[in-house]
Design a protein around this motif. Structure first.
Motif, PDB file in Angstrom:
ATOM      1  N   TYR A 122       0.991   5.663   0.113  1.00 51.79           N
ATOM      2  CA  TYR A 122       0.182   6.847   0.545  1.00 51.79           C
ATOM      3  C   TYR A 122       1.045   8.265  -0.069  1.00 51.79           C
ATOM      4  O   TYR A 122       2.409   8.062  -0.009  1.00 51.79           O
ATOM      5  CB  TYR A 122       0.028   6.783   1.814  1.00 51.79           C
ATOM      6  CG  TYR A 122      -0.692   5.583   2.409  1.00 51.79           C
ATOM      7  CD1 TYR A 122      -2.046   5.475   2.460  1.00 51.79           C
ATOM      8  CD2 TYR A 122      -0.086   4.448   2.709  1.00 51.79           C
ATOM      9  CE1 TYR A 122      -2.817   4.435   2.839  1.00 51.79           C
ATOM     10  CE2 TYR A 122      -0.687   3.193   3.100  1.00 51.79           C
ATOM     11  CZ  TYR A 122      -2.144   3.180   2.912  1.00 51.79           C
ATOM     12  OH  TYR A 122      -2.742   1.963   3.434  1.00 51.79           O
TER      13      TYR A 122
ATOM     14  N   ASP B  68      -4.426   8.049  -0.331  1.00 53.48           N
ATOM     15  CA  ASP B  68      -4.517   6.610  -0.827  1.00 53.48           C
ATOM     16  C   ASP B  68      -3.881   6.805  -2.209  1.00 53.48           C
ATOM     17  O   ASP B  68      -4.541   7.195  -3.186  1.00 53.48           O
ATOM     18  CB  ASP B  68      -5.583   5.901  -0.908  1.00 53.48           C
ATOM     19  CG  ASP B  68      -5.727   4.532  -1.113  1.00 53.48           C
ATOM     20  OD1 ASP B  68      -4.526   4.169  -1.431  1.00 53.48           O
ATOM     21  OD2 ASP B  68      -6.830   3.940  -1.015  1.00 53.48           O
TER      22      ASP B  68
ATOM     23  N   TYR C 260       0.789  -1.270  -0.038  1.00 54.12           N
ATOM     24  CA  TYR C 260      -0.068  -0.016  -0.104  1.00 54.12           C
ATOM     25  C   TYR C 260       0.910   1.199   0.105  1.00 54.12           C
ATOM     26  O   TYR C 260       1.859   1.141   0.726  1.00 54.12           O
ATOM     27  CB  TYR C 260      -0.802  -0.012   1.160  1.00 54.12           C
ATOM     28  CG  TYR C 260      -2.000  -1.129   1.265  1.00 54.12           C
ATOM     29  CD1 TYR C 260      -3.090  -0.766   0.951  1.00 54.12           C
ATOM     30  CD2 TYR C 260      -1.326  -2.269   2.078  1.00 54.12           C
ATOM     31  CE1 TYR C 260      -4.141  -2.075   0.801  1.00 54.12           C
ATOM     32  CE2 TYR C 260      -2.578  -3.122   2.237  1.00 54.12           C
ATOM     33  CZ  TYR C 260      -3.783  -3.346   1.748  1.00 54.12           C
ATOM     34  OH  TYR C 260      -4.683  -4.405   1.830  1.00 54.12           O
TER      35      TYR C 260
END
Length: 295
Positions: free
Chosen positions: A14, A278, A12
């Motif tokens: 960011y 995100d 992930y």
């Protein structure tokens, strides 16, 4: 029996450093007579504050990971090794009373199967029901194994696989009408179709081994895979992968089973920040074989 290795990396990213809520992972395969776990490892970056394990209501292993550090990137890398024994199908060892459809589940088994027989999604106009019943040929009785295999192959041959990055599973009616979907969409359509016929069915998430030897790789490789199981008296929970037209567990590595796909998400969690923080995620799954080992 073949020895499989699975490496699963999820990253992930960011826009700025964020704080993370607890994340839950389903990656540890279900030990059984046809797959035996040999090794398992979990690496998380940033370093987790705590990792605890639980069994969910279906007996799946769930890792709960807590992080205290903030970061612009969150990485989960899991590795497993297991022995895998392909099952010989379509040689179903079904109880004589269930060899022909329709049949009834025994009073002893029915209370435990009811939640997996019950339809979970709207079927306006009975479209899924009608589609499923065409495979019974309108006859009073049909071979149970042949019925289920025909339905599985109908999805494999009549629908177009489309890898989707969106979260969740599309409703069975959408899959039926559009004639395309991902592996989890096809699994759910088959589940709801056989439930319309009175069968018990459940969702399976896991991995698929993609062989390059025949030059025709299976669909769904490179990420987690999904298929379904149908309960047959005498044979138990039998695997059906409508995405690849696989009946039985060949090349399939079970990780978790559930009544509904939403109950078997491989990785879920949260972060504290703005939606614009995100930057998305990447997933890479590699399933390899180390040859065969003696049983």
């Amino acid at each position: 029996m073949p020895l499989f290795s699975v490496n699963h990396l999820t990253v992930y990213r960011y826009r700025r450093p964020v704080r993370f809520g607890e994340h839950q992972l389903m990656f540890r395969p279900r030990d059984s007579y046809d797959q035996r776990l040999l090794e398992v490892s979990l690496n998380v970056d940033p370093e987790p504050q705590a990792v605890r394990w639980t069994h969910d209501v279906f007996g799946n292993c769930v890792a709960h990971v807590s992080m205290s550090e903030i970061s612009q990137e969150l990485r989960f890398e899991t590795s497993i090794r297991l022995d895998h024994t392909p099952q010989a199908v379509p040689d179903f060892r079904i109880d004589e009373k269930a060899l022909l459809y329709p049949f009834r589940y025994s009073p002893d088994e029915l209370p435990d199967l009811e939640s997996t027989i019950r339809r979970q999604f709207d079927d306006d106009g009975g479209e899924v029901d009608k589609w499923a019943r065409q495979f019974t040929s309108g006859s009073n009785a049909i071979e149970t194994g042949a019925l289920l295999m025909t339905l599985c192959y109908a999805i494999h041959e009549g629908f177009t696989y489309q890898r989707r990055s969106q979260h969740g599973t599309q409703p069975p009616l959408v899959t039926l009408r559009s004639r395309h979907g991902s592996c989890r969409d096809f699994a759910l359509l088959m589940m709801e179709a056989v439930r319309a016929l009175g069968f018990a069915a459940r969702f399976v998430t896991g991995y698929i081994y993609v062989s390059s030897r025949d030059g025709k790789p299976n669909l769904g490789g490179g990420s987690t895979h999904a298929w379904c199981q149908v309960y047959l008296p005498g044979a138990g929970w039998v695997e059906f992968d409508p995405t690849n037209g696989i009946v039985g567990n060949r090349d399939l590595i079970r990780v978790a089973v559930a009544r509904d796909p939403a109950q078997a998400v491989p990785l879920s969690g949260s972060y504290y920040g703005k939606a614009s923080d995100d930057l998305g995620m990447t997933v890479q799954v590699n399933v390899t074989t180390e040859g065969h080992v003696d049983a």
